[in-house]
Structure formats: structure tokens, C-alpha cells
Design an enzyme around this catalytic site. Structure first.
Site, PDB file in Angstrom:
ATOM      1  CE  LYS A 157      -2.176  -0.927   3.870  1.00 15.33           C
ATOM      2  NZ  LYS A 157      -1.632  -2.221   4.313  1.00 15.33           N
ATOM      3  NE  ARG A 195       1.599  -4.957  11.152  1.00 17.90           N
ATOM      4  CZ  ARG A 195       2.697  -4.667  10.459  1.00 17.90           C
ATOM      5  NH1 ARG A 195       3.860  -5.184  10.802  1.00 17.90           N
ATOM      6  NH2 ARG A 195       2.623  -3.871   9.412  1.00 17.90           N
ATOM      7  NE  ARG A 202       6.308  -0.199  10.347  1.00 18.25           N
ATOM      8  CZ  ARG A 202       5.329  -0.093   9.455  1.00 18.25           C
ATOM      9  NH1 ARG A 202       5.545   0.550   8.323  1.00 18.25           N
ATOM     10  NH2 ARG A 202       4.157  -0.623   9.687  1.00 18.25           N
ATOM     11  NE  ARG A 227      -4.552  -1.184   9.126  1.00 24.11           N
ATOM     12  CZ  ARG A 227      -3.544  -0.609   8.491  1.00 24.11           C
ATOM     13  NH1 ARG A 227      -3.637   0.636   8.097  1.00 24.11           N
ATOM     14  NH2 ARG A 227      -2.451  -1.295   8.233  1.00 24.11           N
ATOM     15  NE  ARG A 258       7.719  -2.458   6.777  1.00 23.47           N
ATOM     16  CZ  ARG A 258       6.441  -2.123   6.600  1.00 23.47           C
ATOM     17  NH1 ARG A 258       6.097  -1.341   5.601  1.00 23.47           N
ATOM     18  NH2 ARG A 258       5.523  -2.585   7.410  1.00 23.47           N
TER      19      ARG A 258
HETATM   20  P1  B4P Z   1       3.833  -1.878   2.330  1.00 25.11           P
HETATM   21  O1  B4P Z   1       2.719  -2.838   2.161  1.00 25.11           O
HETATM   22  O2  B4P Z   1       3.909  -0.756   1.356  1.00 25.11           O
HETATM   23  O3  B4P Z   1       3.698  -1.517   3.826  1.00 25.11           O
HETATM   24  P2  B4P Z   1       2.698  -0.533   4.559  1.00 25.11           P
HETATM   25  O4  B4P Z   1       1.914   0.346   3.644  1.00 25.11           O
HETATM   26  O5  B4P Z   1       3.566   0.154   5.481  1.00 25.11           O
HETATM   27  O6  B4P Z   1       1.606  -1.442   5.271  1.00 25.11           O
HETATM   28  P3  B4P Z   1       1.320  -1.639   6.794  1.00 25.11           P
HETATM   29  O7  B4P Z   1      -0.037  -2.227   6.829  1.00 25.11           O
HETATM   30  O8  B4P Z   1       2.433  -2.449   7.366  1.00 25.11           O
HETATM   31  O9  B4P Z   1       1.426  -0.264   7.563  1.00 25.11           O
HETATM   32  P4  B4P Z   1       0.532   0.952   7.981  1.00 25.11           P
HETATM   33  O10 B4P Z   1       1.539   2.020   8.032  1.00 25.11           O
HETATM   34  O11 B4P Z   1      -0.662   1.187   7.126  1.00 25.11           O
HETATM   35  O12 B4P Z   1       5.285  -2.550   2.227  1.00 25.11           O
HETATM   36  C1  B4P Z   1       5.751  -3.563   3.064  1.00 25.11           C
HETATM   37  C2  B4P Z   1       7.136  -4.044   2.614  1.00 25.11           C
HETATM   38  O13 B4P Z   1       7.016  -4.790   1.408  1.00 25.11           O
HETATM   39  C3  B4P Z   1       8.116  -2.917   2.308  1.00 25.11           C
HETATM   40  O14 B4P Z   1       9.373  -3.258   2.836  1.00 25.11           O
HETATM   41  C4  B4P Z   1       8.179  -2.854   0.795  1.00 25.11           C
HETATM   42  O15 B4P Z   1       9.432  -2.448   0.302  1.00 25.11           O
HETATM   43  C5  B4P Z   1       7.910  -4.307   0.414  1.00 25.11           C
HETATM   44  N1  B4P Z   1       7.223  -4.402  -0.871  1.00 25.11           N
HETATM   45  C6  B4P Z   1       6.173  -3.644  -1.287  1.00 25.11           C
HETATM   46  N2  B4P Z   1       5.787  -4.023  -2.521  1.00 25.11           N
HETATM   47  C7  B4P Z   1       6.592  -5.079  -2.890  1.00 25.11           C
HETATM   48  C8  B4P Z   1       6.680  -5.910  -4.056  1.00 25.11           C
HETATM   49  N3  B4P Z   1       5.853  -5.744  -5.104  1.00 25.11           N
HETATM   50  N4  B4P Z   1       7.616  -6.885  -4.069  1.00 25.11           N
HETATM   51  C9  B4P Z   1       8.457  -7.050  -3.010  1.00 25.11           C
HETATM   52  N5  B4P Z   1       8.439  -6.292  -1.887  1.00 25.11           N
HETATM   53  C10 B4P Z   1       7.514  -5.318  -1.823  1.00 25.11           C
HETATM   54  O16 B4P Z   1      -0.027   0.595   9.444  1.00 25.11           O
HETATM   55  C11 B4P Z   1       0.798   0.324  10.564  1.00 25.11           C
HETATM   56  C12 B4P Z   1      -0.040   0.151  11.835  1.00 25.11           C
HETATM   57  O17 B4P Z   1      -0.687   1.413  12.187  1.00 25.11           O
HETATM   58  C13 B4P Z   1      -1.234  -0.826  11.749  1.00 25.11           C
HETATM   59  O18 B4P Z   1      -0.830  -2.175  11.981  1.00 25.11           O
HETATM   60  C14 B4P Z   1      -2.185  -0.275  12.840  1.00 25.11           C
HETATM   61  O19 B4P Z   1      -1.807  -0.697  14.127  1.00 25.11           O
HETATM   62  C15 B4P Z   1      -1.994   1.224  12.755  1.00 25.11           C
HETATM   63  N6  B4P Z   1      -3.002   1.868  11.874  1.00 25.11           N
HETATM   64  C16 B4P Z   1      -2.735   2.487  10.679  1.00 25.11           C
HETATM   65  N7  B4P Z   1      -3.885   2.916  10.119  1.00 25.11           N
HETATM   66  C17 B4P Z   1      -4.889   2.561  10.974  1.00 25.11           C
HETATM   67  C18 B4P Z   1      -6.316   2.715  10.926  1.00 25.11           C
HETATM   68  N8  B4P Z   1      -6.944   3.316   9.892  1.00 25.11           N
HETATM   69  N9  B4P Z   1      -7.049   2.230  11.969  1.00 25.11           N
HETATM   70  C19 B4P Z   1      -6.447   1.635  13.020  1.00 25.11           C
HETATM   71  N10 B4P Z   1      -5.109   1.453  13.103  1.00 25.11           N
HETATM   72  C20 B4P Z   1      -4.330   1.917  12.093  1.00 25.11           C
END
Ligand code: B4P
Length: 192
Positions: free
Chosen positions: A14, A145, A134, A89, A128
Site C-alpha cells: 500500500k 496483524r 519498526r 481498516r 523490512r
Molecule cells: P507496504 O505494504 O507498502 O507496507 P505498509 O503500507 O507500510 O503497510 P502496513 O499495513 O504495514 O502499515 P501501515 O503504516 O498502514 O510494504 C511492506 C514491505 O514490502 C516494504 O518493505 C516494501 O518495500 C515491500 N514491498 C512492497 N511491494 C513489494 C513488491 N511488489 N515486491 C516485493 N516487496 C515489496 O499501518 C501500521 C499500523 O498502524 C497498523 O498495523 C495499525 O496498528 C496502525 N493503523 C494504521 N492505520 C490505521 C487505521 N486506519 N485504523 C487503526 N489502526 C491503524
């Protein structure tokens, strides 16, 4: 306005794809995860509260997240559109997003759902975690998660499918390959 939800499990890409989308379409990036991590770093009250949930792999309560969202929408009504990354979410966040947008005469254009299997998600997040430090990218928290995603977040797919807004994007290719599929989907929507 072009308002896109980028949807998927933790590690589905994402944040990665949102960065490319903002550059290509000039949309306002709303990443609730980035926002919460910023608050945690700053040591604010919101950050302290959020950290208690995030470090366990749980979701931050809906009331807090919905208030943040309302504020972000109000402040950015002059933009070309939004990309919602990590929000909604839960079903109640999804309903709140529809309501807040509707109040401002807006709606979601499409929900792009990145489809990646749990095994690949776990591998990406562990990788990551080695670099990012993190607090939520470790084996135990990743398991939690993914459970939370399947129980609380995945039902939103049906919510958006019923509105005819769900577009599933295979998310296991390279970053560039996935982005090409996303571009095709958006260009199809906008006739671009
Ligand atoms: P991403 O998938 O881009 O990670 P993310 O957006 O950070 O998702 P995440 O769900 O972990 O985090 P968020 O900040 O929303 O990438 C992951 C890894 O994969 C990276 O290292 C990337 O390089 C690699 N990658 C990506 N694409 C790839 C590909 N095609 N091939 C290979 N590798 C690839 O949320 C974090 C926390 O915040 C949540 O768990 C929750 O506790 C809280 N939170 C956030 N929003 C919330 C909400 N609306 N409500 C309640 N809690 C919330």
C-alpha cells in the site's frame, strides 16, 4: 476529484504503491500509518496511545482514527483528489469515510485491493523489520496483524464490492509490475 482507496493486508504494498501514485496523479496522500508513526516519534499524547496498540499488532480505536480522518479531509479539499492508504481498516471506518466525503459532495472513485498471500506478506515484513526497526515488524506482531486484517479489515472487500467499487490487483509481481496494473485500472476509470 479522483479519490482512491489503496487496500490490502500489512505488507501488500500500500505505502509503496501510494508513493508512485502520488507522483503520477498528484493526489493528496492520506497514510494513517505514517501519521501515527510521526506522532509516536514526536512523543505526543496521540503517539503514546497509538504505540500501545501498534506495537501489539492491534488497530488503533476507530473513534481516534475517524477524528483524524475528518480533520485531514477538511484541510485538503482544494487538492486534485485523495489517496487513502491504510484507511479504512474496519467497517465502521469505511462507513465514516463515505459519510465524511458525502458531506463535502465527494465520494470514493475506486478501491484498489492488492492481493498477496500471507506467506509472501510475512516474508516482506520480516525483511523490512531488519532494516526499519519498526516495533511492529517482528514475527509475533506480524502474525497478530495478519489475524486482525482477516477478521476486521478484509470484510470491507464485500462492502466495496456491493458498491461496485472493488478492483482486485494481483500484488505479488515486482513493484513496477504492480504499478503498471494500477495505472491501467485508473486510466480505464478516468478514460486516460
Ligand atoms: P507496504 O505494504 O507498502 O507496507 P505498509 O503500507 O507500510 O503497510 P502496513 O499495513 O504495514 O502499515 P501501515 O503504516 O498502514 O510494504 C511492506 C514491505 O514490502 C516494504 O518493505 C516494501 O518495500 C515491500 N514491498 C512492497 N511491494 C513489494 C513488491 N511488489 N515486491 C516485493 N516487496 C515489496 O499501518 C501500521 C499500523 O498502524 C497498523 O498495523 C495499525 O496498528 C496502525 N493503523 C494504521 N492505520 C490505521 C487505521 N486506519 N485504523 C487503526 N489502526 C491503524
Amino acid at each position: 476529484m479522483l479519490n482512491i482507496v489503496i487496500f490490502g493486508a500489512p505488507g501488500s504494498g500500500k505505502g509503496t504503491q501510494s508513493d508512485l501514485l502520488i507522483r503520477r496523479y498528484g493526489l493528496k496522500h492520506v497514510s494513517t500509518g505514517d501519521l501515527l508513526r510521526f506522532e509516536i516519534k514526536a512523543g505526543s499524547e496521540l503517539g503514546k496511545t497509538a504505540d500501545q496498540y501498534i506495537s501489539k499488532g492491534h488497530l488503533v480505536p476507530d473513534e481516534i482514527m475517524i477524528e483524524i480522518l475528518e480533520d485531514l479531509i477538511k484541510k485538503n479539499l482544494d487538492k486534485k483528489g485523495f489517496i487513502f492508504d491504510g484507511f479504512p481498516r474496519t467497517l465502521s471506518q469505511g462507513e465514516a469515510l463515505d459519510n465524511k466525503l458525502e458531506k463535502n459532495g465527494l465520494n470514493i472513485t475506486a478501491v484498489l485491493s492488492l492481493d498477496v498471500k500471507d506467506k509472501e506478506l510475512t516474508n516482506r515484513l520480516l525483511k523490512r523489520g531488519q532494516l526499519s526497526g519498526r516495533s511492529d515488524d517482528n514475527g509475533h506482531t506480524i502474525k497478530s496483524r495478519l489475524q486482525v486484517y482477516h477478521q476486521q479489515t478484509e470484510p470491507l472487500k464485500e462492502y466495496y464490492a456491493k458498491q461496485d467499487k472493488l478492483i482486485t490487483i494481483p500484488g505479488e509481481g515486482s513493484v513496477d509490475e504492480v504499478f503498471k496494473l494500477i495505472e491501467q485500472a485508473i486510466d480505464h476509470l478516468t478514460g486516460g
